[in-house]
Write a protein that holds these residues in place. Structure first.
Motif, PDB file in Angstrom:
ATOM      1  N   TYR A 137       0.842  -1.197   0.000  1.00 27.49           N
ATOM      2  CA  TYR A 137       0.000   0.000   0.000  1.00 27.49           C
ATOM      3  C   TYR A 137       0.878   1.248   0.000  1.00 27.49           C
ATOM      4  O   TYR A 137       1.996   1.253   0.514  1.00 27.49           O
ATOM      5  CB  TYR A 137      -0.914   0.029   1.216  1.00 27.49           C
ATOM      6  CG  TYR A 137      -1.666   1.330   1.362  1.00 27.49           C
ATOM      7  CD1 TYR A 137      -2.736   1.627   0.532  1.00 27.49           C
ATOM      8  CD2 TYR A 137      -1.290   2.276   2.316  1.00 27.49           C
ATOM      9  CE1 TYR A 137      -3.427   2.835   0.652  1.00 27.49           C
ATOM     10  CE2 TYR A 137      -1.971   3.477   2.446  1.00 27.49           C
ATOM     11  CZ  TYR A 137      -3.035   3.757   1.607  1.00 27.49           C
ATOM     12  OH  TYR A 137      -3.712   4.938   1.704  1.00 27.49           O
ATOM     13  N   SER A 138       0.327   2.326  -0.582  1.00 28.78           N
ATOM     14  CA  SER A 138       0.926   3.655  -0.486  1.00 28.78           C
ATOM     15  C   SER A 138      -0.195   4.682  -0.375  1.00 28.78           C
ATOM     16  O   SER A 138      -1.219   4.551  -1.058  1.00 28.78           O
ATOM     17  CB  SER A 138       1.780   3.972  -1.713  1.00 28.78           C
ATOM     18  OG  SER A 138       2.174   5.340  -1.708  1.00 28.78           O
ATOM     19  N   PRO A 139      -0.044   5.711   0.470  1.00 38.37           N
ATOM     20  CA  PRO A 139      -1.076   6.753   0.553  1.00 38.37           C
ATOM     21  C   PRO A 139      -1.195   7.567  -0.725  1.00 38.37           C
ATOM     22  O   PRO A 139      -2.193   8.255  -0.928  1.00 38.37           O
ATOM     23  CB  PRO A 139      -0.601   7.623   1.722  1.00 38.37           C
ATOM     24  CG  PRO A 139       0.868   7.393   1.806  1.00 38.37           C
ATOM     25  CD  PRO A 139       1.062   5.968   1.399  1.00 38.37           C
ATOM     26  N   ILE A 141       6.550   9.712   2.612  1.00 40.85           N
ATOM     27  CA  ILE A 141       6.784  10.216   1.256  1.00 40.85           C
ATOM     28  C   ILE A 141       7.182  11.674   1.366  1.00 40.85           C
ATOM     29  O   ILE A 141       6.556  12.432   2.107  1.00 40.85           O
ATOM     30  CB  ILE A 141       5.521  10.080   0.383  1.00 40.85           C
ATOM     31  CG1 ILE A 141       5.159   8.610   0.174  1.00 40.85           C
ATOM     32  CG2 ILE A 141       5.706  10.762  -0.970  1.00 40.85           C
ATOM     33  CD1 ILE A 141       3.828   8.406  -0.535  1.00 40.85           C
ATOM     34  N   GLU A 142       8.194  12.075   0.606  1.00 42.21           N
ATOM     35  CA  GLU A 142       8.646  13.463   0.634  1.00 42.21           C
ATOM     36  C   GLU A 142       8.951  13.936  -0.782  1.00 42.21           C
ATOM     37  O   GLU A 142       9.551  13.211  -1.570  1.00 42.21           O
ATOM     38  CB  GLU A 142       9.910  13.621   1.487  1.00 42.21           C
ATOM     39  CG  GLU A 142       9.751  13.235   2.946  1.00 42.21           C
ATOM     40  CD  GLU A 142      11.076  13.196   3.686  1.00 42.21           C
ATOM     41  OE1 GLU A 142      11.198  13.898   4.698  1.00 42.21           O
ATOM     42  OE2 GLU A 142      11.981  12.472   3.236  1.00 42.21           O
ATOM     43  N   ASP A 147       9.142  18.100  -3.107  1.00 44.93           N
ATOM     44  CA  ASP A 147       9.142  19.559  -2.934  1.00 44.93           C
ATOM     45  C   ASP A 147       7.740  20.118  -2.757  1.00 44.93           C
ATOM     46  O   ASP A 147       7.564  21.227  -2.236  1.00 44.93           O
ATOM     47  CB  ASP A 147       9.803  20.231  -4.145  1.00 44.93           C
ATOM     48  CG  ASP A 147      11.299  19.970  -4.213  1.00 44.93           C
ATOM     49  OD1 ASP A 147      11.890  19.648  -3.162  1.00 44.93           O
ATOM     50  OD2 ASP A 147      11.869  20.073  -5.321  1.00 44.93           O
ATOM     51  N   SER A 148       6.704  19.363  -3.171  1.00 49.17           N
ATOM     52  CA  SER A 148       5.347  19.898  -3.149  1.00 49.17           C
ATOM     53  C   SER A 148       4.419  19.225  -2.144  1.00 49.17           C
ATOM     54  O   SER A 148       3.374  19.777  -1.807  1.00 49.17           O
ATOM     55  CB  SER A 148       4.714  19.798  -4.534  1.00 49.17           C
ATOM     56  OG  SER A 148       4.615  18.440  -4.934  1.00 49.17           O
ATOM     57  N   GLU A 149       4.765  18.026  -1.655  1.00 52.16           N
ATOM     58  CA  GLU A 149       3.890  17.356  -0.708  1.00 52.16           C
ATOM     59  C   GLU A 149       4.656  16.332   0.119  1.00 52.16           C
ATOM     60  O   GLU A 149       5.770  15.926  -0.243  1.00 52.16           O
ATOM     61  CB  GLU A 149       2.722  16.673  -1.424  1.00 52.16           C
ATOM     62  CG  GLU A 149       3.128  15.584  -2.391  1.00 52.16           C
ATOM     63  CD  GLU A 149       1.930  14.970  -3.095  1.00 52.16           C
ATOM     64  OE1 GLU A 149       0.815  14.986  -2.541  1.00 52.16           O
ATOM     65  OE2 GLU A 149       2.115  14.466  -4.217  1.00 52.16           O
ATOM     66  N   SER A 150       4.040  15.938   1.239  1.00 52.80           N
ATOM     67  CA  SER A 150       4.658  14.932   2.095  1.00 52.80           C
ATOM     68  C   SER A 150       3.580  14.174   2.858  1.00 52.80           C
ATOM     69  O   SER A 150       2.496  14.706   3.134  1.00 52.80           O
ATOM     70  CB  SER A 150       5.646  15.571   3.080  1.00 52.80           C
ATOM     71  OG  SER A 150       4.957  16.386   4.017  1.00 52.80           O
ATOM     72  N   TYR A 151       3.881  12.925   3.172  1.00 49.45           N
ATOM     73  CA  TYR A 151       3.034  12.086   4.009  1.00 49.45           C
ATOM     74  C   TYR A 151       3.951  11.370   4.993  1.00 49.45           C
ATOM     75  O   TYR A 151       5.035  10.925   4.622  1.00 49.45           O
ATOM     76  CB  TYR A 151       2.312  11.010   3.189  1.00 49.45           C
ATOM     77  CG  TYR A 151       1.246  11.496   2.242  1.00 49.45           C
ATOM     78  CD1 TYR A 151      -0.104  11.323   2.532  1.00 49.45           C
ATOM     79  CD2 TYR A 151       1.589  12.103   1.042  1.00 49.45           C
ATOM     80  CE1 TYR A 151      -1.091  11.747   1.643  1.00 49.45           C
ATOM     81  CE2 TYR A 151       0.610  12.539   0.146  1.00 49.45           C
ATOM     82  CZ  TYR A 151      -0.716  12.353   0.455  1.00 49.45           C
ATOM     83  OH  TYR A 151      -1.682  12.778  -0.413  1.00 49.45           O
ATOM     84  N   LYS A 152       3.494  11.239   6.224  1.00 52.82           N
ATOM     85  CA  LYS A 152       4.258  10.469   7.204  1.00 52.82           C
ATOM     86  C   LYS A 152       3.305   9.738   8.133  1.00 52.82           C
ATOM     87  O   LYS A 152       2.368  10.334   8.677  1.00 52.82           O
ATOM     88  CB  LYS A 152       5.187  11.365   8.025  1.00 52.82           C
ATOM     89  CG  LYS A 152       6.077  10.561   8.967  1.00 52.82           C
ATOM     90  CD  LYS A 152       7.086  11.432   9.687  1.00 52.82           C
ATOM     91  CE  LYS A 152       7.991  10.588  10.579  1.00 52.82           C
ATOM     92  NZ  LYS A 152       9.009  11.418  11.278  1.00 52.82           N
ATOM     93  N   ALA A 153       3.551   8.433   8.313  1.00 47.66           N
ATOM     94  CA  ALA A 153       2.743   7.643   9.229  1.00 47.66           C
ATOM     95  C   ALA A 153       3.089   8.034  10.657  1.00 47.66           C
ATOM     96  O   ALA A 153       4.249   7.971  11.063  1.00 47.66           O
ATOM     97  CB  ALA A 153       2.998   6.158   9.006  1.00 47.66           C
TER      98      ALA A 153
END
Length: 274
Positions: free
Chosen positions: A197-199, A213-214, A216-222
């Motif tokens: 899975y990936s967000p 996920i990182e 320059d425009s977005e990021s996600y962190k569990a």
């Protein structure tokens, strides 16, 4: 010698028990919570003031619009089925107060009004068959219609792995990079969970669960993974949904939004239709 042999035997049993515990400790149901940040692309933004489309940054546009939004996204899973839950800001339009004119009076200052889209869209995942299932409920005149469209779970392009690792939410993650919309992303994923899975759907690894996920425009962190019983019914698409193609669903979504905007414009002061 006998005492030493007994010690080694006990140690071996402990090692075997620990290994078995580690192998069976993977949660089969629970929730992964992600905190996300996304930068606005102002060139793609639209606002409406007093019935007129306004571009951000123009003389008529209101000040104070954020450059970055934050949101929460969750994956609720049970076995091979899962459902994404998003807590994202609703669309916003700007309208002037009643009795506004162009005199520049304070009463004419724009105020925000929340817009709730005329449909609800949810994403389910059949991780065993690597499918994403979009379910959209459209409400018009108190009548609901439910649609579903299936598509294969995509795999990230230009996937490059690395030997670097770090722990996120208690899991050892491996570093990788991938390209999405001509932008390079740094991805941290774990293979210690029993599914893939990936967000961000386009950044799904060949195997594993993305926890950070990182770009320059977005990021996600569990920020956490909680295990616990999840009713499988809560992560399965509704049985009454009508199956259509992804293209047909997009057409229905666009038409619903167009009709909704037209009704909103008709209800605004000065439109002559309210």
């Amino acid at each position: 010698m006998k005492a030493q042999l007994i010690y080694l035997t006990i140690a071996g049993v402990i090692a075997l028990y620990s290994g078995a515990t580690a192998q069976t400790s993977q949660p089969t149901s629970g929730t992964i919570t992600y905190e996300g940040l996304r930068q606005f692309d102002r060139s793609q933004m639209r606002m409406n003031m007093n019935g007129q489309d306004v571009r951000p940054g123009s003389a008529d546009a209101p000040e104070g619009a954020p450059d970055v939004i934050s949101f929460t996204q969750k994956l609720v899973f049970s076995g091979t089925m899962a459902k994404e839950q998003r807590d994202r800001p609703q669309n916003m339009m700007m309208r002037r107060r009643m009795g506004d004119d162009n005199s520049g009076n304070a009463g004419g200052a724009p105020r925000p009004m929340r817009m709730t889209p005329p449909f609800d869209q949810q994403t389910y995942l059949d991780m065993g068959n690597r499918k994403r299932i979009d379910v959209m409920t459209v409400t018009r005149d108190s009548v609901q219609q439910v649609y579903r469209a299936e598509r294969p779970m995509p795999t990230a392009t230009d996937w490059q792995t690395s030997e670097k690792t770090k722990k996120i939410a208690g899991y050892v993650c491996h570093k990788a990079t991938a390209t999405r919309r001509k932008e390079t992303y740094t991805i941290w994923y774990t293979t210690d969970l029993p599914f893939t899975y990936s967000p961000v759907a386009d950044l799904t690894p060949p195997t594993g669960v993305v926890l950070q996920i990182e770009s320059d425009s977005e990021s996600y962190k569990a920020t956490g993974l909680t295990s616990g019983a999840v009713d499988v019914v809560a992560v399965e698409p509704p049985a009454n949904a009508k199956t259509i193609t992804s293209e047909e669903m997009e057409q229905i979504r666009r038409k619903a939004m167009a009709d909704f905007r037209q009704r909103m414009m008709s209800s605004m002061p000065g439109s002559g239709r309210n």
